[in-house]
Design a protein around this motif. Structure first.
Motif, PDB file in Angstrom:
ATOM      1  N   SER A  74       0.782   4.103  -2.948  1.00  0.00           N
ATOM      2  CA  SER A  74       0.358   5.357  -2.471  1.00  0.00           C
ATOM      3  C   SER A  74       1.421   6.405  -2.664  1.00  0.00           C
ATOM      4  O   SER A  74       1.259   7.559  -3.347  1.00  0.00           O
ATOM      5  CB  SER A  74      -0.201   5.465  -1.222  1.00  0.00           C
ATOM      6  N   VAL A 133      -6.266   1.526   1.134  1.00  0.00           N
ATOM      7  CA  VAL A 133      -6.005   2.331  -0.026  1.00  0.00           C
ATOM      8  C   VAL A 133      -6.329   3.772   0.533  1.00  0.00           C
ATOM      9  O   VAL A 133      -5.699   4.912   0.368  1.00  0.00           O
ATOM     10  CB  VAL A 133      -6.500   2.161  -1.272  1.00  0.00           C
ATOM     11  N   LEU A 157      -6.640  -1.956  -4.281  1.00  0.00           N
ATOM     12  CA  LEU A 157      -5.168  -1.977  -4.492  1.00  0.00           C
ATOM     13  C   LEU A 157      -4.619  -2.341  -5.780  1.00  0.00           C
ATOM     14  O   LEU A 157      -3.692  -1.955  -6.202  1.00  0.00           O
ATOM     15  CB  LEU A 157      -4.644  -2.552  -3.134  1.00  0.00           C
ATOM     16  N   VAL A 204       0.829  -1.326  -0.051  1.00  0.00           N
ATOM     17  CA  VAL A 204      -0.122  -0.149  -0.033  1.00  0.00           C
ATOM     18  C   VAL A 204       0.849   1.099  -0.152  1.00  0.00           C
ATOM     19  O   VAL A 204       0.446   2.159  -0.593  1.00  0.00           O
ATOM     20  CB  VAL A 204      -0.905  -0.037   1.246  1.00  0.00           C
ATOM     21  N   LEU A 242      -4.823   0.450  -8.175  1.00  0.00           N
ATOM     22  CA  LEU A 242      -3.765   1.375  -8.014  1.00  0.00           C
ATOM     23  C   LEU A 242      -2.392   0.995  -8.419  1.00  0.00           C
ATOM     24  O   LEU A 242      -1.825   1.733  -8.987  1.00  0.00           O
ATOM     25  CB  LEU A 242      -3.989   1.937  -6.575  1.00  0.00           C
TER      26      LEU A 242
END
Ligand code: NAD
Length: 440
Positions: A20, A161, A53, A16, A56
């Motif tokens: 991010s 997320v 996730l 994560v 992303l």
């Protein structure tokens, strides 16, 4: 400013963090010692279930802002910031095992070139950064260009997320002014979007993470102790929680009585925090009591199953939910699995269903029966236990449920159902901290 970020450990927190950090514009390399995990990530597969996730990660790998490797050496050489996101599992005495943290820090110390900030994101006892600093110095001698900072992670599995992209708070503990400066720059896009950056010394940041997790666990155990009293007093713990939650000094969150907490954080962090306090010369029995109440929460559900079924031997029990909470396939220290283990010890045939966690549960408990869906688990069951509050369980068709079960008995370890509706539907129903109902 765009930075070169390396993330060591691509598990629940690390992956994560990779995604991010890339999403806010940094160049990110995710490193893991587990070759299979890296190969799976190269193939676009996710090593665990976490909503949004995969999308992303794919977006960021597609944009070439995020890559994965097993080669810590070359990744670290060019890094500005290296996040350490490896596991910190408990030793048998409860103390946090920091060997993976040490190994990762030493690897960075061997390979880093130029100014590099090592950031511990793993949950560690206060004093760990100081130990890391000493290990680093032993590895490469004094070097003012290599610093350690603390940046504990507060994400929640299942909501990770969103938590990483819009954190309520970002906690950074550092010493050197340049370390604070680097962390401010790193997180600038999130802070400009409204997240609060809290800066402290390193030991405070490390300790604050344990303090938060222990307090959240305390709220859950408090609600569970209340449930025991409510059951004896004929009071309703859900209504009590609403009353308490209406007071902003208390807050409604984490006051849901049930089967207790689990996962990879609260149980181990409570133990590690208690161990740290003892090692520092302070006895903190409240932390042990939180754990005791959490064990009692599973006992209380078992007692209700025994009350409803009498003998468990040979009875078929449908266990709805195996993950430690909804939204994840994580079964680490999962109360539903502990319950399954104990039911099977008493001779019950347990058939579980979970929307995400079945493969992990089977690995942990090979004797556990598994069903295709909730109704399949309920087929021929003498008792159903609601163990994880996945929203889909609240939408079960009660008529169909009753029709497939061998006996209409439901023990609700998460207070998912309405007692009056359950009575109307013809169930004997044992909620948590509320009065049981019997069919009309
Ligand atoms: P995890 O087990 O999912 O992942 C850890 C990863 O680190 C694994 O993939 C492992 O292969 C890798 N690893 C171990 N040693 C390594 C090394 N030397 N080099 C490269 N990779 C290495 O663990 P997690 O759930 O992500 O937790 C990590 C830390 O974050 C723990 O301290 C945990 O307490 C903390 N934390 C977890 C959560 C959560 O919800 N899971 C939330 C906040 C904080």
């Amino acid at each position: 400013m765009k930075m070169k970020v390396v993330v060591i450990g691509t598990g629940h927190v690390g992956l994560v963090t990779c995604a991010s950090m890339a999403a806010i514009g940094h160049d990110v390399v995710g490193v893991d010692a587990d070759r299979e995990k890296i190969e799976a990530l190269h193939a676009g597969a996710m090593p665990f279930h976490e909503p949004s996730l995969a999308e992303l990660v794919h977006e960021q790998t597609g944009a070439r802002r995020l890559v994965f490797t097993g080669d810590a050496e070359s990744a670290t050489r060019a890094a500005d910031v290296v996040f350490i996101c490896v596991g910190t599992p408990p030793k048998s005495n409860g103390e946090a095992n920091l060997i993976f943290v040490e190994e990762a820090a030493r690897a960075v110390a061997r390979h880093a070139e130029g100014r590099t900030l090592i950031v511990e994101k793993s949950t560690v006892p206060a004093g760990t950064a100081a130990r890391m600093h000493r290990a680093i110095r032993l590895e490469r001698g004094p070097d003012p260009e290599l610093e350690v900072a603390s940046n504990p992670e507060f994400l929640r599995e299942g909501l990770a997320v969103a938590d990483a992209m819009e954190p309520e708070r970002i906690l950074v503990g550092a010493e050197a002014p340049w370390a604070f400066e680097m962390l401010r720059e790193l997180y600038d896009p999130l802070v400009r979007a409204g997240s609060r950056l809290i800066e402290t010394d390193i030991a405070t940041a490390e300790l604050a993470k344990h303090a938060c997790n222990a307090f959240l666990a305390l709220k859950i155990s408090y609600a569970n102790a209340l449930a025991r009293v409510c059951e004896r007093a004929g009071a309703d713990v859900v209504a009590v929680a609403e009353v308490m939650g209406a007071d902003p000094r208390i807050g409604r969150a984490f006051l849901d009585a049930g089967l207790g907490f689990g996962g990879s954080c609260f149980p181990k962090d409570l133990q590690a925090f208690g161990h740290l306090a003892t090692a520092l010369g302070y006895d903190f029995p409240l932390l042990r009591e939180i754990e005791r109440l959490n064990v009692e929460a599973v006992d209380a559900v078992l007692d209700k199953v025994r009350e409803g079924l009498w003998n468990l031997h040979g009875k078929r029990i449908a266990l709805l939910g195996l993950a430690f909470k909804p939204g994840t396939d994580d079964i680490r220290s999962s109360p539903p699995l502990e319950l399954a283990r104990r039911l099977m010890e008493e001779g019950a045939r347990v058939v579980g269903y979970d929307p995400q966690a079945m493969a992990n549960a089977k690995e942990e408990l090979p004797d556990l029966g598994l069903a295709q869906d909730a109704y399949d688990a309920l087929e021929g069951a003498h008792c159903a236990i609601l163990a994880t509050d996945w929203p889909e369980f609240a939408d079960l068709d009660l008529g169909r449920m009753r029709g497939v079960m061998a006996a209409p008995l439901v023990v609700d370890g998460r207070n998912q159902f309405d007692p009056a509706v359950m009575a109307e539907a013809g169930f004997a129903y044992y909620p948590t901290g509320r009065t049981p109902v019997h069919p009309r």
